[in-house]
Write a protein that holds these residues in place. Structure first.
Motif, PDB file in Angstrom:
ATOM      1  N   GLU A 140     -33.352 -59.076 -24.091  1.00 20.92           N
ATOM      2  CA  GLU A 140     -33.355 -58.307 -25.344  1.00 20.92           C
ATOM      3  C   GLU A 140     -33.964 -59.116 -26.485  1.00 20.92           C
ATOM      4  O   GLU A 140     -34.669 -58.563 -27.333  1.00 20.92           O
ATOM      5  CB  GLU A 140     -31.930 -57.854 -25.693  1.00 20.92           C
ATOM      6  N   ILE A 141     -33.695 -60.413 -26.521  1.00 21.31           N
ATOM      7  CA  ILE A 141     -34.291 -61.278 -27.542  1.00 21.31           C
ATOM      8  C   ILE A 141     -35.803 -61.287 -27.377  1.00 21.31           C
ATOM      9  O   ILE A 141     -36.546 -61.104 -28.345  1.00 21.31           O
ATOM     10  CB  ILE A 141     -33.714 -62.710 -27.469  1.00 21.31           C
ATOM     11  N   ALA A 142     -36.252 -61.513 -26.146  1.00 19.32           N
ATOM     12  CA  ALA A 142     -37.696 -61.533 -25.880  1.00 19.32           C
ATOM     13  C   ALA A 142     -38.347 -60.220 -26.302  1.00 19.32           C
ATOM     14  O   ALA A 142     -39.379 -60.210 -26.969  1.00 19.32           O
ATOM     15  CB  ALA A 142     -37.958 -61.826 -24.406  1.00 19.32           C
ATOM     16  N   LYS A 143     -37.727 -59.117 -25.915  1.00 17.35           N
ATOM     17  CA  LYS A 143     -38.259 -57.790 -26.264  1.00 17.35           C
ATOM     18  C   LYS A 143     -38.312 -57.615 -27.784  1.00 17.35           C
ATOM     19  O   LYS A 143     -39.321 -57.140 -28.317  1.00 17.35           O
ATOM     20  CB  LYS A 143     -37.386 -56.706 -25.621  1.00 17.35           C
ATOM     21  N   SER A 144     -37.264 -58.019 -28.477  1.00 14.62           N
ATOM     22  CA  SER A 144     -37.213 -57.880 -29.938  1.00 14.62           C
ATOM     23  C   SER A 144     -38.268 -58.729 -30.630  1.00 14.62           C
ATOM     24  O   SER A 144     -38.736 -58.388 -31.715  1.00 14.62           O
ATOM     25  CB  SER A 144     -35.828 -58.270 -30.455  1.00 14.62           C
ATOM     26  N   LEU A 145     -38.622 -59.847 -29.999  1.00 13.13           N
ATOM     27  CA  LEU A 145     -39.627 -60.740 -30.576  1.00 13.13           C
ATOM     28  C   LEU A 145     -41.044 -60.412 -30.099  1.00 13.13           C
ATOM     29  O   LEU A 145     -42.002 -61.063 -30.501  1.00 13.13           O
ATOM     30  CB  LEU A 145     -39.302 -62.196 -30.217  1.00 13.13           C
ATOM     31  N   GLY A 146     -41.163 -59.409 -29.227  1.00 17.84           N
ATOM     32  CA  GLY A 146     -42.470 -59.081 -28.678  1.00 17.84           C
ATOM     33  C   GLY A 146     -43.008 -60.206 -27.813  1.00 17.84           C
ATOM     34  O   GLY A 146     -44.209 -60.454 -27.765  1.00 17.84           O
ATOM     35  N   ALA A 147     -42.091 -60.912 -27.155  1.00 14.76           N
ATOM     36  CA  ALA A 147     -42.453 -62.069 -26.337  1.00 14.76           C
ATOM     37  C   ALA A 147     -42.085 -61.814 -24.882  1.00 14.76           C
ATOM     38  O   ALA A 147     -41.419 -60.832 -24.557  1.00 14.76           O
ATOM     39  CB  ALA A 147     -41.727 -63.313 -26.849  1.00 14.76           C
ATOM     40  N   ASN A 148     -42.496 -62.715 -24.043  1.00 16.25           N
ATOM     41  CA  ASN A 148     -42.185 -62.682 -22.624  1.00 16.25           C
ATOM     42  C   ASN A 148     -41.054 -63.676 -22.369  1.00 16.25           C
ATOM     43  O   ASN A 148     -41.056 -64.763 -22.947  1.00 16.25           O
ATOM     44  CB  ASN A 148     -43.446 -63.092 -21.856  1.00 16.25           C
TER      45      ASN A 148
END
Length: 82
Positions: free
Chosen positions: A61-69
């Motif tokens: 969820e953190i990765a998704k929220s940051l637009g990261a992988n």
């Protein structure tokens, strides 16, 4: 517990650094990231400072929220350059 040459404490610290670096690169505050995750900024601070273990779900969820992988957040080979 060890992950290759990184122990769990180092893993949490390096993961937190990568999360903070990515968040700042996106121009996002801890409060803004927390709002996307339904967490307060203190929780984000504890994550970024390696004080807590996070679940795989929260990492995703953190990765998704940051637009990261997720792979980018757990790639510690670049951590020394941050």
């Amino acid at each position: 517990m060890e992950f290759g040459f990184v122990d769990l404490k180092d893993f949490k610290i390096e993961l937190g650094k990568n999360i903070a670096h990515t968040r700042k690169k996106k121009g996002m505050t801890q409060q803004e990231l927390g709002a996307l995750l339904d967490k307060d900024f203190q929780s984000i601070s504890r994550i970024e400072n390696g004080k807590v273990n996070i679940s795989a779900h929260l990492l995703f969820e953190i990765a998704k929220s940051l637009g990261a992988n997720v792979n980018d957040l757990i790639d510690f080979s670049k951590s020394a350059n941050k």
